[in-house]
Enzyme design. Structure first.
Site, PDB file in Angstrom:
ATOM      1  N   LYS A   1       0.816  -1.225   0.000  1.00  0.00           N
ATOM      2  CA  LYS A   1       0.000   0.000   0.000  1.00  0.00           C
ATOM      3  C   LYS A   1       0.849   1.275   0.000  1.00  0.00           C
ATOM      4  O   LYS A   1       2.065   1.215   0.183  1.00  0.00           O
ATOM      5  CB  LYS A   1      -0.968  -0.039   1.192  1.00  0.00           C
ATOM      6  CG  LYS A   1      -1.914  -1.262   1.173  1.00  0.00           C
ATOM      7  CD  LYS A   1      -2.967  -1.181   0.085  1.00  0.00           C
ATOM      8  CE  LYS A   1      -3.644  -2.469  -0.326  1.00  0.00           C
ATOM      9  NZ  LYS A   1      -4.398  -3.211   0.648  1.00  0.00           N
TER      10      LYS A   1
HETATM   11  C1  LIG Z   1      -5.486  -4.320   0.961  1.00  0.00           C
HETATM   12  C2  LIG Z   1      -6.953  -4.131   1.035  1.00  0.00           C
HETATM   13  C3  LIG Z   1      -7.690  -4.436   2.189  1.00  0.00           C
HETATM   14  C4  LIG Z   1      -7.098  -5.196   3.340  1.00  0.00           C
HETATM   15  O1  LIG Z   1      -6.062  -4.541   3.958  1.00  0.00           O
HETATM   16  P1  LIG Z   1      -5.251  -5.301   5.109  1.00  0.00           P
HETATM   17  O2  LIG Z   1      -4.485  -4.220   5.779  1.00  0.00           O
HETATM   18  O3  LIG Z   1      -4.384  -6.310   4.427  1.00  0.00           O
HETATM   19  O4  LIG Z   1      -6.250  -5.939   6.004  1.00  0.00           O
HETATM   20  C5  LIG Z   1      -9.025  -4.110   2.246  1.00  0.00           C
HETATM   21  N1  LIG Z   1      -9.629  -3.510   1.204  1.00  0.00           N
HETATM   22  C6  LIG Z   1      -8.969  -3.219   0.068  1.00  0.00           C
HETATM   23  C7  LIG Z   1      -9.710  -2.538  -1.028  1.00  0.00           C
HETATM   24  C8  LIG Z   1      -7.618  -3.539  -0.056  1.00  0.00           C
HETATM   25  O5  LIG Z   1      -6.978  -3.281  -1.207  1.00  0.00           O
END
Ligand SMILES: *Cc1c(COP(=O)(O)O)cnc(C)c1O
Length: 396
Positions: free
Chosen positions: A194
């Protein structure tokens, strides 16, 4: 067949991964400092990270958690979502967005997306509302904010909370407002791919003090406030469990990384924006692709650069296009397999292909190109060259 040898021209010498974290000595030194301090779990660095994150997103409260999934779950639990309730979300998301509703006994009800920004269509949300609807979870797809004013109007008319999945959208703005300061609660992801990473981690922001208090309690077993500090000089051994909470706290090791990532975030987004602009410019003359659009009233966080193929212009499908990019040493991804097409969702809730045609068409045609700060402009140009060459080669 004579054209085949040309394919070697668009191949990179080394493999370019689809994503990679941007970690400098500052993050490493802060983690080492945390390890030396002896306070490894939630503590002073987590508190500091929460304060700075709240200030950055212009929210009154920020609650650090160990994932975005945990943050979404906490927010829905704190809002009292439970058995028999319905939660409206987009099918074009990671399954976690819908899974958390299922964990609470609620039914995920999908509303199709718009073809322009890939975000949930407010009209479809309106049509999906029933007397059982208890919340709306919009996802700011790729970092492009949803049509929040329309969604807020619908939510207000039906007295529904909005829990935003901002896993892609840290640093994005909608009509001048930071994402994180708009809905009832907003969950962010600090997963390794991210825009801001702590390895694993997340944050929930809110401007509702009562909701914040409930989420803080539920984050750590349902212990009354600040029980986490019971091993510090200010702590006592006594605590009370006021709810059957979760074990969703962030650690100071993760917060140490997050503190530096947050300082660098605006620079990260600037690089992402620049690379996205290079892609847009390079593909502008190609009728084989639909390029991502940016609405004038948003500041895009550019988590993903999603190229959409026009199948009628190409002799190969999306899977083959991705394979050709892989042969060119370029990693890609697909965002997302629509949630309703996964076996669990088909079998449990009776969803099937055809239910959400816009999301399905995007899924069939989308390729996420590499977009991250540790890639160079040269890397971007190599992706451009390969992508253009493959499209020209396999053009109808
Ligand atoms: C990555 C992601 C999540 C989950 O994030 P985590 O921190 O891994 O729990 C949820 N929603 C979307 C749209 C994502 O891309």
């Amino acid at each position: 067949m004579t054209q085949i040898p040309q394919e070697t021209n668009w191949r990179r010498a080394d493999f370019l991964p689809y994503a990679r974290a941007d970690i400098t000595e500052a993050e490493i030194a802060e983690v080492v400092d945390t390890l030396r301090s002896g306070w490894l779990s939630m503590g002073p660095k987590t508190i500091e990270f929460e304060k700075r994150f709240a200030a950055y997103t212009n929210a009154t409260d920020a609650i650090a958690v160990n994932s975005c999934t945990a943050g979404l779950h906490l927010a829905l639990a704190a809002l009292g979502i439970g058995d028999g309730d319905e939660v409206i979300t987009t099918p074009l998301t990671f399954a976690a967005t819908a899974n958390v509703a299922v964990h609470l006994g609620a039914r995920p009800v999908f509303a199709d997306v718009r073809a322009d920004d890939f975000n949930i269509d407010p009209h479809a949300v309106e049509r999906a509302i029933t007397p059982r609807t208890r919340a709306i979870i919009p996802v700011h797809m790729a970092g492009h904010p949803c049509r929040m004013d329309e969604l807020l109007d619908i939510a207000a008319a039906h007295n529904l909370p909005i829990v935003e999945d901002a896993a892609h959208a840290v640093g994005a703005r909608y009509r001048g407002k930071m994402i994180g300061s708009i809905g009832t609660a907003t969950a962010f992801s600090f997963y390794v791919t991210k825009n801001l990473t702590t390895g694993e981690g997340g944050m929930v922001t809110t401007n509702d003090a009562d909701l914040a208090e409930t989420m803080r309690t539920l984050r750590l077993h349902g212990m009354n406030r600040d029980a986490w500090a019971r091993y510090s000089d200010k702590g006592t051994w006594y605590y009370e469990i006021t709810a059957a909470g979760y074990k969703y706290n962030m650690t100071d090791i993760a917060a140490a990384i997050g503190l530096h990532q947050l300082r660098r975030l605006n620079d990260f987004i600037e690089v992402r924006r620049h690379y996205a602009a290079l892609y847009n410019e390079a593909f502008a003359d190609m009728d084989t692709f639909v390029l991502p659009t940016t609405r004038a009233d948003v500041e895009h966080a550019w988590h993903l650069y999603i190229l959409r193929l026009r199948p009628e212009t190409l002799r190969i499908d999306r899977a083959a296009f991705i394979e050709k990019l892989r042969e060119a040493n370029i990693g890609t991804s697909v965002h997302f397999i629509p949630v309703h097409l996964h076996p669990y969702y088909r079998d449990t809730f009776g969803y099937q292909r055809g239910d959400f045609p816009v999301a399905e068409a995007i899924f069939d045609q989308a390729i996420s190109l590499p977009l991250y700060t540790t890639m160079t402009e040269e890397d971007v140009f190599s992706v451009i060259e390969a992508t253009r060459a493959i499209a020209h080669h396999y053009r109808r």
